[in-house]
Design a protein around this motif. Sequence first.
Motif, PDB file in Angstrom:
ATOM      1  N   VAL A 123       0.873  -1.176   0.000  1.00  0.00           N
ATOM      2  CA  VAL A 123       0.000   0.000   0.000  1.00  0.00           C
ATOM      3  C   VAL A 123       0.909   1.224   0.000  1.00  0.00           C
ATOM      4  O   VAL A 123       1.779   1.362   0.859  1.00  0.00           O
ATOM      5  N   TYR A 124       0.720   2.079  -0.977  1.00  0.00           N
ATOM      6  CA  TYR A 124       1.500   3.311  -1.100  1.00  0.00           C
ATOM      7  C   TYR A 124       0.562   4.490  -0.946  1.00  0.00           C
ATOM      8  O   TYR A 124      -0.437   4.601  -1.653  1.00  0.00           O
ATOM      9  N   ILE A 125       0.875   5.372   0.000  1.00  0.00           N
ATOM     10  CA  ILE A 125       0.040   6.549   0.266  1.00  0.00           C
ATOM     11  C   ILE A 125       0.830   7.798  -0.103  1.00  0.00           C
ATOM     12  O   ILE A 125       1.952   7.994   0.367  1.00  0.00           O
ATOM     13  N   ASP A 126       0.237   8.620  -0.951  1.00  0.00           N
ATOM     14  CA  ASP A 126       0.870   9.867  -1.395  1.00  0.00           C
ATOM     15  C   ASP A 126      -0.242  10.861  -1.712  1.00  0.00           C
ATOM     16  O   ASP A 126      -1.358  10.458  -2.058  1.00  0.00           O
ATOM     17  N   ASP A 127       0.086  12.135  -1.609  1.00  0.00           N
ATOM     18  CA  ASP A 127      -0.888  13.167  -1.957  1.00  0.00           C
ATOM     19  C   ASP A 127      -0.835  13.504  -3.453  1.00  0.00           C
ATOM     20  O   ASP A 127      -1.639  14.285  -3.934  1.00  0.00           O
ATOM     21  N   ARG A 128       0.129  12.902  -4.158  1.00  0.00           N
ATOM     22  CA  ARG A 128       0.244  13.102  -5.608  1.00  0.00           C
ATOM     23  C   ARG A 128       0.440  11.741  -6.274  1.00  0.00           C
ATOM     24  O   ARG A 128       0.975  10.825  -5.672  1.00  0.00           O
ATOM     25  N   ASP A 129       0.032  11.652  -7.537  1.00  0.00           N
ATOM     26  CA  ASP A 129       0.142  10.369  -8.242  1.00  0.00           C
ATOM     27  C   ASP A 129       1.270  10.349  -9.280  1.00  0.00           C
ATOM     28  O   ASP A 129       1.351   9.432 -10.083  1.00  0.00           O
ATOM     29  N   ILE A 130       2.181  11.307  -9.235  1.00  0.00           N
ATOM     30  CA  ILE A 130       3.187  11.461 -10.293  1.00  0.00           C
ATOM     31  C   ILE A 130       4.176  10.295 -10.388  1.00  0.00           C
ATOM     32  O   ILE A 130       4.817  10.137 -11.414  1.00  0.00           O
ATOM     33  N   HIS A 131       4.290   9.486  -9.362  1.00  0.00           N
ATOM     34  CA  HIS A 131       5.262   8.386  -9.373  1.00  0.00           C
ATOM     35  C   HIS A 131       4.630   7.046  -9.768  1.00  0.00           C
ATOM     36  O   HIS A 131       5.342   6.052  -9.916  1.00  0.00           O
ATOM     37  N   MET A 132       3.340   7.016  -9.934  1.00  0.00           N
ATOM     38  CA  MET A 132       2.649   5.736 -10.103  1.00  0.00           C
ATOM     39  C   MET A 132       2.978   5.001 -11.397  1.00  0.00           C
ATOM     40  O   MET A 132       3.091   3.774 -11.387  1.00  0.00           O
ATOM     41  N   ASP A 133       3.138   5.685 -12.497  1.00  0.00           N
ATOM     42  CA  ASP A 133       3.471   4.988 -13.745  1.00  0.00           C
ATOM     43  C   ASP A 133       4.786   4.235 -13.601  1.00  0.00           C
ATOM     44  O   ASP A 133       4.887   3.058 -13.962  1.00  0.00           O
ATOM     45  N   ALA A 134       5.795   4.905 -13.052  1.00  0.00           N
ATOM     46  CA  ALA A 134       7.108   4.271 -12.869  1.00  0.00           C
ATOM     47  C   ALA A 134       7.024   3.122 -11.870  1.00  0.00           C
ATOM     48  O   ALA A 134       7.632   2.065 -12.079  1.00  0.00           O
ATOM     49  N   ILE A 135       6.258   3.302 -10.796  1.00  0.00           N
ATOM     50  CA  ILE A 135       6.120   2.237  -9.795  1.00  0.00           C
ATOM     51  C   ILE A 135       5.422   1.019 -10.415  1.00  0.00           C
ATOM     52  O   ILE A 135       5.855  -0.111 -10.214  1.00  0.00           O
ATOM     53  N   LYS A 136       4.373   1.239 -11.183  1.00  0.00           N
ATOM     54  CA  LYS A 136       3.672   0.105 -11.818  1.00  0.00           C
ATOM     55  C   LYS A 136       4.590  -0.635 -12.775  1.00  0.00           C
ATOM     56  O   LYS A 136       4.552  -1.864 -12.837  1.00  0.00           O
ATOM     57  N   LYS A 137       5.432   0.081 -13.510  1.00  0.00           N
ATOM     58  CA  LYS A 137       6.363  -0.568 -14.446  1.00  0.00           C
ATOM     59  C   LYS A 137       7.430  -1.363 -13.702  1.00  0.00           C
ATOM     60  O   LYS A 137       7.770  -2.472 -14.096  1.00  0.00           O
ATOM     61  N   SER A 138       7.972  -0.801 -12.625  1.00  0.00           N
ATOM     62  CA  SER A 138       9.082  -1.446 -11.900  1.00  0.00           C
ATOM     63  C   SER A 138       8.628  -2.497 -10.904  1.00  0.00           C
ATOM     64  O   SER A 138       9.269  -3.535 -10.755  1.00  0.00           O
ATOM     65  N   VAL A 139       7.556  -2.201 -10.177  1.00  0.00           N
ATOM     66  CA  VAL A 139       7.145  -3.041  -9.046  1.00  0.00           C
ATOM     67  C   VAL A 139       5.921  -3.886  -9.378  1.00  0.00           C
ATOM     68  O   VAL A 139       5.838  -5.038  -8.985  1.00  0.00           O
ATOM     69  N   GLY A 140       4.968  -3.303 -10.072  1.00  0.00           N
ATOM     70  CA  GLY A 140       3.726  -4.010 -10.385  1.00  0.00           C
ATOM     71  C   GLY A 140       2.518  -3.214  -9.928  1.00  0.00           C
ATOM     72  O   GLY A 140       2.616  -2.037  -9.578  1.00  0.00           O
ATOM     73  N   ASP A 141       1.391  -3.871  -9.909  1.00  0.00           N
ATOM     74  CA  ASP A 141       0.118  -3.221  -9.597  1.00  0.00           C
ATOM     75  C   ASP A 141      -0.101  -3.193  -8.085  1.00  0.00           C
ATOM     76  O   ASP A 141      -0.769  -4.060  -7.527  1.00  0.00           O
ATOM     77  N   ILE A 142       0.489  -2.203  -7.449  1.00  0.00           N
ATOM     78  CA  ILE A 142       0.342  -2.050  -6.000  1.00  0.00           C
ATOM     79  C   ILE A 142      -0.971  -1.332  -5.688  1.00  0.00           C
ATOM     80  O   ILE A 142      -1.648  -0.847  -6.592  1.00  0.00           O
ATOM     81  N   ILE A 143      -1.301  -1.258  -4.421  1.00  0.00           N
ATOM     82  CA  ILE A 143      -2.497  -0.537  -3.978  1.00  0.00           C
ATOM     83  C   ILE A 143      -2.073   0.898  -3.693  1.00  0.00           C
ATOM     84  O   ILE A 143      -1.304   1.156  -2.768  1.00  0.00           O
ATOM     85  N   PHE A 144      -2.546   1.816  -4.514  1.00  0.00           N
ATOM     86  CA  PHE A 144      -2.204   3.227  -4.349  1.00  0.00           C
ATOM     87  C   PHE A 144      -3.388   3.966  -3.757  1.00  0.00           C
ATOM     88  O   PHE A 144      -4.505   3.873  -4.265  1.00  0.00           O
ATOM     89  N   ILE A 145      -3.132   4.683  -2.677  1.00  0.00           N
ATOM     90  CA  ILE A 145      -4.155   5.532  -2.062  1.00  0.00           C
ATOM     91  C   ILE A 145      -3.693   6.968  -2.215  1.00  0.00           C
ATOM     92  O   ILE A 145      -2.688   7.384  -1.621  1.00  0.00           O
ATOM     93  N   ASN A 146      -4.416   7.699  -3.045  1.00  0.00           N
ATOM     94  CA  ASN A 146      -4.125   9.114  -3.260  1.00  0.00           C
ATOM     95  C   ASN A 146      -4.858   9.885  -2.160  1.00  0.00           C
ATOM     96  O   ASN A 146      -6.034  10.202  -2.290  1.00  0.00           O
ATOM     97  N   ILE A 147      -4.120  10.129  -1.074  1.00  0.00           N
ATOM     98  CA  ILE A 147      -4.744  10.716   0.117  1.00  0.00           C
ATOM     99  C   ILE A 147      -5.228  12.128  -0.184  1.00  0.00           C
ATOM    100  O   ILE A 147      -4.574  12.860  -0.907  1.00  0.00           O
ATOM    101  N   TRP A 148      -6.362  12.457   0.350  1.00  0.00           N
ATOM    102  CA  TRP A 148      -7.097  13.714   0.195  1.00  0.00           C
ATOM    103  C   TRP A 148      -7.874  13.734  -1.123  1.00  0.00           C
ATOM    104  O   TRP A 148      -8.634  14.644  -1.373  1.00  0.00           O
TER     105      TRP A 148
END
Length: 172
Positions: A123-148
């Motif tokens: 589970v990755y919690i961030d107030d911005r989603d700018i890193h998600m494309d790179a994370i999905k490519k490198s790590v896979g389909d994690i659970i992203f919670i865009n807080i707020w």
Amino acid sequence: MEGKPWLLAMDLDGTVWDNLNISGINPPYEKIDSEKIRGENTVVTIYKSAVEFMIWCKRHGAIITSLSWNKKEHAMEALEKFGIIDLFDYNATDYTPDKDKRLLDLINILKANGINITPDRIVYIDDRDIHMDAIKKSVGDIIFINIWKTAKNYDEAKDVIKKKILGYETTA
């Protein structure tokens, strides 16, 4: 499901505290009270709900890491002054945008220590989603919670974890 290990990766700026760039505030930081620190005439306030959320996650089996794009010494001093550095089992904070590489490195460190965590248990919690494309490519389909945004607060973030990690339905 609750017995299987899982990883909570927390961004810091705008997610754990209200300041959007702790790296822009030079230490030393001074503790004002339990929720505020000051550095260079700037007051930073911790989100109490974020701390309560991390404590709840730890009680429910989370391995917690920071995953923040900050000067490490600034972030670590802020966590220390806020009195929450011990909530973090690992710190994947560095002054680079490469959160995907740092998360992958941490997964490999955990694997080397006999803890295998699959992307669906991260589970990755961030107030911005700018890193998600790179994370999905490198790590896979994690659970992203865009807080707020996708989760309006940490109670909604808990509901996501209850359903997707702990395996039980939440009531509306």
